[in-house]
Design an enzyme around this catalytic site. Structure first.
Site, PDB file in Angstrom:
ATOM      1  N   CYS A 211      -6.509  -8.298   3.968  1.00 12.69           N
ATOM      2  CA  CYS A 211      -7.657  -7.385   3.937  1.00 12.69           C
ATOM      3  C   CYS A 211      -8.976  -8.129   4.166  1.00 12.69           C
ATOM      4  O   CYS A 211      -9.525  -8.109   5.263  1.00 12.69           O
ATOM      5  CB  CYS A 211      -7.699  -6.637   2.603  1.00 12.69           C
ATOM      6  SG  CYS A 211      -6.371  -5.433   2.388  1.00 12.69           S
TER       7      CYS A 211
ATOM      8  N   ARG B 282       1.233 -13.505   2.608  1.00 14.51           N
ATOM      9  CA  ARG B 282       0.726 -13.323   3.966  1.00 14.51           C
ATOM     10  C   ARG B 282      -0.703 -13.850   4.090  1.00 14.51           C
ATOM     11  O   ARG B 282      -1.557 -13.564   3.278  1.00 14.51           O
ATOM     12  CB  ARG B 282       0.757 -11.842   4.351  1.00 14.51           C
ATOM     13  CG  ARG B 282       2.148 -11.269   4.567  1.00 14.51           C
ATOM     14  CD  ARG B 282       2.070  -9.786   4.853  1.00 14.51           C
ATOM     15  NE  ARG B 282       1.515  -9.042   3.727  1.00 14.51           N
ATOM     16  CZ  ARG B 282       1.160  -7.760   3.777  1.00 14.51           C
ATOM     17  NH1 ARG B 282       1.270  -7.090   4.909  1.00 14.51           N
ATOM     18  NH2 ARG B 282       0.682  -7.154   2.710  1.00 14.51           N
TER      19      ARG B 282
ATOM     20  N   THR C 246      -6.169  -0.107   7.932  1.00 13.28           N
ATOM     21  CA  THR C 246      -7.532  -0.521   8.258  1.00 13.28           C
ATOM     22  C   THR C 246      -7.673  -0.748   9.759  1.00 13.28           C
ATOM     23  O   THR C 246      -6.919  -1.525  10.348  1.00 13.28           O
ATOM     24  CB  THR C 246      -7.901  -1.809   7.516  1.00 13.28           C
ATOM     25  OG1 THR C 246      -7.749  -1.596   6.110  1.00 13.28           O
ATOM     26  CG2 THR C 246      -9.341  -2.214   7.817  1.00 13.28           C
TER      27      THR C 246
ATOM     28  N   THR D 100      -2.348  -4.007   9.519  1.00 16.69           N
ATOM     29  CA  THR D 100      -3.126  -4.217  10.745  1.00 16.69           C
ATOM     30  C   THR D 100      -3.674  -5.636  10.705  1.00 16.69           C
ATOM     31  O   THR D 100      -4.811  -5.857  10.293  1.00 16.69           O
ATOM     32  CB  THR D 100      -4.265  -3.186  10.880  1.00 16.69           C
ATOM     33  OG1 THR D 100      -4.905  -3.020   9.605  1.00 16.69           O
ATOM     34  CG2 THR D 100      -3.740  -1.852  11.357  1.00 16.69           C
TER      35      THR D 100
ATOM     36  N   ASP E 118      10.685   2.954   6.237  1.00 16.03           N
ATOM     37  CA  ASP E 118      10.278   1.621   6.657  1.00 16.03           C
ATOM     38  C   ASP E 118      11.342   1.079   7.605  1.00 16.03           C
ATOM     39  O   ASP E 118      12.537   1.334   7.422  1.00 16.03           O
ATOM     40  CB  ASP E 118      10.133   0.694   5.446  1.00 16.03           C
ATOM     41  CG  ASP E 118       9.282  -0.536   5.757  1.00 16.03           C
ATOM     42  OD1 ASP E 118       8.140  -0.605   5.281  1.00 16.03           O
ATOM     43  OD2 ASP E 118       9.773  -1.428   6.486  1.00 16.03           O
TER      44      ASP E 118
ATOM     45  N   VAL F 229       0.828  -1.209   0.000  1.00 19.22           N
ATOM     46  CA  VAL F 229       0.000   0.000   0.000  1.00 19.22           C
ATOM     47  C   VAL F 229       0.863   1.259   0.000  1.00 19.22           C
ATOM     48  O   VAL F 229       0.683   2.154  -0.829  1.00 19.22           O
ATOM     49  CB  VAL F 229      -0.945   0.009   1.218  1.00 19.22           C
ATOM     50  CG1 VAL F 229      -1.686   1.336   1.318  1.00 19.22           C
ATOM     51  CG2 VAL F 229      -1.930  -1.143   1.124  1.00 19.22           C
TER      52      VAL F 229
END
Length: 459
Positions: free
Chosen positions: A265, A336, A125, A90, A40, A22
């Site tokens: 997500c 992931r 999120t 998240t 990062d 993202v």
């Protein structure tokens, strides 16, 4: 001169905290308009970006080579920016409750380097209330500054779809929000620099947070419905894909299909909403029911693979299965929370040796997360079943004839005997057609596969 004007005139900088699937596209997009610091904590990732390599494949290595983003793992560089965008993952914990550690850590890092007059926008999120009730206190504690006086906050949920070359940051309407009208206006104007189709101003930060978390929950529920239909139609001996093609001729039929729901997500966000609902005394019924169906689909695919292998008279314990695709979705290297792992682990519980083929997956992440090394499909032999789990475009060139060459050969003498037995047998054991093809997403033509002697199954 306003903060927006200073950013536009390169007198102030934008920072991106979190440069994954993202954050990276956002940083690269803004760098075409203004000065950007890309931060990062992963030094290896930063070094790859500095070398012009894009491991996410979201913008491409050529774009990384040509971007002006100042990639860094030095948190003090954040002091040079006054418009900060936090785009960290998240995830959920093992008990499926929100894991806010990444966003809390990012807030701490940013707070230590926050300067007066800054605006902090979260894209991660979260459930409604996280930005103002959890992140702001961390920013205040670490910076010694007061929110609303020394700095402002906003929220603009990410809508980037990893692996999707059509729906990008530039052509997706951006929902924006701010703690007050002035902040909202600045956030909207800044994002307007890179979003060509415009922004939508949410009436509050909590509204924007809620809007994001229900987007994926809605999709999750629709896919769960399709998965449940697939289970029902499988028991009825009806092809689900054929049913959906027929039903899809109606103008208002929703275009969803059954499948495995993983990633960071759709398979995660609903738990953020149900967690918050529990806090206010409501136990979700529809959302959690949909989650249970989708969470169980990997095991369901594995069980049907074993059933088809038994039908083909395969010895299950000690057999070999090759799985094509292990990323959480097609044409994306992200592994992931991939639900393909559920298929693999269930098959291994039966004593089956599983090989994985995936030319798209990030091999380093694949080994680090699951201790799996992918194979080259042309070199695989003596298999008992094949599962096409993820429809990468790289697999489109594989033909049904190519797949058959991978199967364990049957000697001619043995084959003749089996044909005789099959001709006189009244059982449903298919001895002659011993090539088991599990086509999870329907990449191949069912009729053609069955005509070629495959024992074929799909969701």
């Amino acid at each position: 001169m306003s903060l927006y004007e200073k950013i536009l005139n390169r007198k102030e900088k934008i920072s991106l905290i979190g440069l994954g699937y993202v954050g990276l596209p956002i940083a690269v997009a803004f760098a075409k308009k203004t000065d950007v610091i890309g931060f990062d904590v992963n030094k290896e990732k930063i070094n790859l970006y500095k070398d012009g390599i894009d491991p996410t494949r979201e913008v491409g290595s050529e774009a990384i080579k040509n971007t002006t983003v100042d990639f860094t793992s030095d948190e003090t560089k954040l002091r040079e920016a006054r418009f900060h965008i936090v785009a960290v993952p998240t995830p959920v914990k093992g008990d499926r409750t929100p894991d806010l550690a990444p966003v809390e850590s990012a807030s701490s890092t940013l707070g230590r380097n926050l300067t007066k007059g800054s605006i902090v926008v979260y894209e991660s999120t979260v459930f409604p209330g996280v930005t103002e009730d959890i992140c702001v206190p961390i920013l205040e504690k670490e910076s010694g500054l007061k929110c609303g006086v020394d700095f402002k906050v906003g929220y603009s949920p990410e809508r980037i779809n990893p692996g999707d070359t059509e729906h990008r940051l530039e052509n997706i309407i951006k929902v924006v929000s701010g703690m007050d009208e002035e902040t909202l206006d600045t956030v909207a104007r800044v994002y307007g620099l890179v979003v060509n189709v415009g922004v939508f101003k949410a009436e509050s930060i909590k509204v924007a947070e809620a809007a994001k978390v229900i987007e994926n929950a809605q999709r999750d529920i629709n896919i769960a419905f399709m998965n449940e239909l697939s289970i029902i139609f499988n028991k009825l001996g009806i092809d689900t894909k054929a049913v959906l093609e027929a039903a899809g001729t109606k103008w208002n039929f929703l275009d969803f299909s059954p499948g495995l729901v993983g990633g960071h997500c759709i398979g995660v966000d609903p738990y953020y909403l149900t967690y918050k609902a529990e806090q206010v005394g409501y136990h979700s019924q529809i959302i959690l029911s949909g989650r249970k169906i989708n969470d169980d689909m990997g095991k369901y695919v594995a069980e049907n693979t074993v059933k088809k292998m038994i039908k083909a008279n395969k010895q299950i314990n000690g057999s070999k299965v090759v799985v094509f695709g292990i990323t959480f979705k097609e044409n994306c290297p992200d592994v992931r929370n991939t639900k393909i792992l559920d298929i693999i682990e269930e098959l291994e519980d039966y004593g089956i040796e599983v090989k994985v083929v995936d030319p798209v997956a990030d091999t380093e992440d694949l080994w680090r997360e699951y201790r799996i090394n992918p194979c080259i499909w042309e070199e695989i032999t003596d298999i008992d079943a094949v599962i096409f789990a993820v429809p990468h475009k790289e697999f489109n060139a594989i033909k049904l004839e190519d797949i058959k060459r991978m199967f364990r050969p049957i000697s001619n003498i043995f084959s003749d005997v089996m044909k005789e037995i099959a001709a006189t047998s009244e059982s449903d054991v298919d001895i002659v057609n011993n090539c088991v093809l599990i086509d999870v997403k329907g990449m191949f033509n069912r009729q053609e596969a069955e005509q070629m002697g495959y024992i074929y199954w799909r969701l």
